[in-house]
Structure formats: C-alpha cells, structure tokens
Write a protein that holds these residues in place. Structure first.
Motif, PDB file in Angstrom:
ATOM      1  N   SER A   1      67.962  55.197 -40.842  1.00  0.00           N
ATOM      2  CA  SER A   1      68.264  56.558 -40.425  1.00  0.00           C
ATOM      3  C   SER A   1      67.397  57.580 -41.157  1.00  0.00           C
ATOM      4  O   SER A   1      66.910  58.540 -40.565  1.00  0.00           O
ATOM      5  CB  SER A   1      69.749  56.871 -40.675  1.00  0.00           C
TER       6      SER A   1
ATOM      7  N   VAL B   1      63.741  57.250 -39.488  1.00  0.00           N
ATOM      8  CA  VAL B   1      63.523  57.705 -38.110  1.00  0.00           C
ATOM      9  C   VAL B   1      64.244  59.017 -37.793  1.00  0.00           C
ATOM     10  O   VAL B   1      63.978  59.651 -36.784  1.00  0.00           O
ATOM     11  CB  VAL B   1      63.952  56.620 -37.098  1.00  0.00           C
TER      12      VAL B   1
ATOM     13  N   GLU C   1      67.265  59.592 -36.757  1.00  0.00           N
ATOM     14  CA  GLU C   1      68.091  59.542 -35.552  1.00  0.00           C
ATOM     15  C   GLU C   1      69.358  58.757 -35.858  1.00  0.00           C
ATOM     16  O   GLU C   1      69.496  58.159 -36.924  1.00  0.00           O
ATOM     17  CB  GLU C   1      67.336  58.885 -34.388  1.00  0.00           C
TER      18      GLU C   1
ATOM     19  N   ILE D   1      68.754  52.287 -32.500  1.00  0.00           N
ATOM     20  CA  ILE D   1      68.442  53.691 -32.765  1.00  0.00           C
ATOM     21  C   ILE D   1      68.740  54.460 -31.486  1.00  0.00           C
ATOM     22  O   ILE D   1      68.324  54.049 -30.405  1.00  0.00           O
ATOM     23  CB  ILE D   1      66.960  53.881 -33.126  1.00  0.00           C
TER      24      ILE D   1
ATOM     25  N   MET E   1      62.695  60.667 -28.574  1.00  0.00           N
ATOM     26  CA  MET E   1      62.468  59.224 -28.669  1.00  0.00           C
ATOM     27  C   MET E   1      61.160  58.803 -28.015  1.00  0.00           C
ATOM     28  O   MET E   1      60.442  57.938 -28.535  1.00  0.00           O
ATOM     29  CB  MET E   1      63.638  58.468 -28.033  1.00  0.00           C
TER      30      MET E   1
ATOM     31  N   GLU F   1      57.905  58.940 -30.110  1.00  0.00           N
ATOM     32  CA  GLU F   1      57.691  58.001 -31.218  1.00  0.00           C
ATOM     33  C   GLU F   1      58.287  56.630 -30.925  1.00  0.00           C
ATOM     34  O   GLU F   1      58.816  55.960 -31.815  1.00  0.00           O
ATOM     35  CB  GLU F   1      58.297  58.577 -32.504  1.00  0.00           C
TER      36      GLU F   1
ATOM     37  N   MET G   1      59.648  53.745 -33.522  1.00  0.00           N
ATOM     38  CA  MET G   1      61.075  53.425 -33.475  1.00  0.00           C
ATOM     39  C   MET G   1      61.293  51.925 -33.258  1.00  0.00           C
ATOM     40  O   MET G   1      62.126  51.301 -33.912  1.00  0.00           O
ATOM     41  CB  MET G   1      61.754  54.212 -32.345  1.00  0.00           C
ATOM     42  N   THR G   2      60.515  51.375 -32.342  1.00  0.00           N
ATOM     43  CA  THR G   2      60.622  49.944 -32.044  1.00  0.00           C
ATOM     44  C   THR G   2      60.281  49.107 -33.273  1.00  0.00           C
ATOM     45  O   THR G   2      61.001  48.151 -33.617  1.00  0.00           O
ATOM     46  CB  THR G   2      59.685  49.562 -30.884  1.00  0.00           C
TER      47      THR G   2
ATOM     48  N   GLU H   1      60.415  49.950 -36.429  1.00  0.00           N
ATOM     49  CA  GLU H   1      61.383  50.139 -37.507  1.00  0.00           C
ATOM     50  C   GLU H   1      62.711  49.441 -37.226  1.00  0.00           C
ATOM     51  O   GLU H   1      63.323  48.866 -38.135  1.00  0.00           O
ATOM     52  CB  GLU H   1      61.621  51.638 -37.748  1.00  0.00           C
ATOM     53  N   VAL H   2      63.186  49.490 -35.982  1.00  0.00           N
ATOM     54  CA  VAL H   2      64.470  48.849 -35.696  1.00  0.00           C
ATOM     55  C   VAL H   2      64.344  47.330 -35.786  1.00  0.00           C
ATOM     56  O   VAL H   2      65.262  46.645 -36.258  1.00  0.00           O
ATOM     57  CB  VAL H   2      65.022  49.289 -34.313  1.00  0.00           C
TER      58      VAL H   2
END
Length: 254
Positions: free
Chosen positions: A95, A98, A100, A221, A228, A231, A235-236, A238-239
C-alpha cells in the motif's frame, strides 16, 4: 453425538449462514421461506441463538441481526488467522508503494471472503469491507484463485455462472469468457477486474500459494480507472512480488 443433535447443529449453522449474505436482517418468516424448514424448528433455533447472544432481535420490527457473541467469534478467528497475520506487513508495504487500497481474500465456495484490507489515504477508494464476500469471477483475486484450481472445480463453477446476477454491465456472464481469462491468468500470474465488481474501479490480483502449490488466498490492488491505467505495469509487478513474498513466508513456492 446423537444424530438428532448433529441435525440440530446443522440447522443452526444454516440459519447463521443466511446472515453471511448481502442480506443482514431476517424475519422469522423470511428464514422459514429461505431454508424450507418448519416454522417451529426455525423459531426454536433462533430463540436459542438469540438467548446465547449470537443473534439479536429488533423489538419493533421483530427482525434478527448478527449478535455481539458472533461478532466476537468472527473477530477472534480473524485475529488468529495465520494468513492474515503473516500477510499484514506485506500488505502495508504494498500500500505504501502503490498508494492504493490493498485487499487480502480467500476462496469460499464460489465467492471470495475479504480477510483483510489496507486503506489508502487518496481520494476515490473501493468499497470492500473485511468480513464480506463477493462472486469470485467478478474480482481479480477471485479470478487468479480460480485460475489455480482444478479443472473439475472450474467446470462446476461455470455451470452456476449463467444463474449469477451480474454486478455491473462488465461482469462476466459467459463461461467461455471466464475460461479464457483464467487461462490467460495462469500464464501471466495475475488477473484483472476492470469495472466488473464496481464501475470505474480496476483491481489487479495475484495468488498466494502454500506447500504443494495449494491456493491459500490472493492479494489485490484496487483503485480508480484513471489512476490504475497510468501505472498498470508497475501495479502488476508489485502485486505479484507481494504475493510471492507472502507465499514464501508461508512455506510455499510462487
């Protein structure tokens, strides 16, 4: 334990499970109609559950809601969940990175159960709540968990799909489309929900795997489409990284 005692426990559990759905307030008549049980049986069960504090009754409407003892039991189970306690620090890191909302979910039959959530300080957040459920096929976390389930499990899920009400105009209703997305998710290691559970919201989910590749849960996320999409690659990445870290901590291999 006598057979009648076991049957009585099962009936009590069926009544309590009604309160797990979106509808959180039930009358005696509603419960009888929902469960197809005799009125005397349901009344006896809810009277006992109310006396024990698992349900409470509104004195005016005569309807029933979840009681304090059931809430205490639920909070105790959540606080002692190994997955939740191990994952929490990783969810907070994600969190912070990112900026979010982060959700932790597990698969429960054909739905996901939100086990934990880390809120974002930014405007426009998702409306998920810890302890609530959602159809697995309408969420990124649910999709990525389904992608790692057996073919028989997915076949069974797809049989029920046409009977499920869509949450938005983008919610998947076709078994063929769901199978296609699950195949893609298996290859890429992540799944996306683009306005399928809530309009204007994009979620990206990655699976948490335990020993022997058992599906333990999913990290996702969630954020507004306009943020979204800018980025999505980050995001992909990092998750997936977070889900892999949690998997490693729980003895699994991502």
């Amino acid at each position: 334990m006598a057979k009648e005692q076991v049957s009585s426990i099962l009936r009590a559990l069926e009544i309590l499970e009604c309160f797990m759905d979106v509808k959180t307030e039930w009358t005696l008549k509603n419960l009888v109609e929902e469960l197809h049980m005799p009125t005397t049986t349901v009344y006896r069960q809810i009277s006992t559950l109310t006396d024990r504090g698992y349900l409470t009754q509104d004195p005016i409407r005569k309807s029933y809601r979840v009681g304090p003892r059931l809430l205490l039991l639920a909070s105790t189970v959540l606080s002692h969940s190994d997955l939740r306690s191990v994952a929490r620090p990783e969810l907070e890191k994600l969190s912070a990175t990112v900026k979010e909302t982060i959700n932790l979910s597990v698969l429960l039959d054909r739905e996901i159960f939100y086990l934990d959530k880390v809120e974002t300080f930014r405007s426009v957040v998702c409306n998920t709540k810890v302890g609530t459920r959602a159809p697995a096929h309408a969420t990124s976390g649910g999709k990525i968990m389904l992608a790692h389930m057996s073919e028989a499990f997915v076949d069974d899920y797809c049989r029920y799909l046409p009977d499920m009400n869509p949450l938005t105009e983008k919610t998947i209703t076709s078994p063929e489309q769901l199978r296609s997305e699950l195949a893609c998710a298996r290859l890429t290691g992540f799944a996306i929900d683009d306005g399928e559970i809530e309009p204007g919201l994009i979620c990206i989910g990655a699976v948490i795997l335990g020993i022997d590749q058992a599906v333990l849960g999913a990290v996702s996320i969630a954020g507004p489409t306009f943020r979204m999409k800018k980025e999505l690659d980050m995001m992909t990445r990092e998750v997936k990284h977070t889900a892999a870290n949690i998997s490693h901590l729980l003895g699994g291999r991502p």
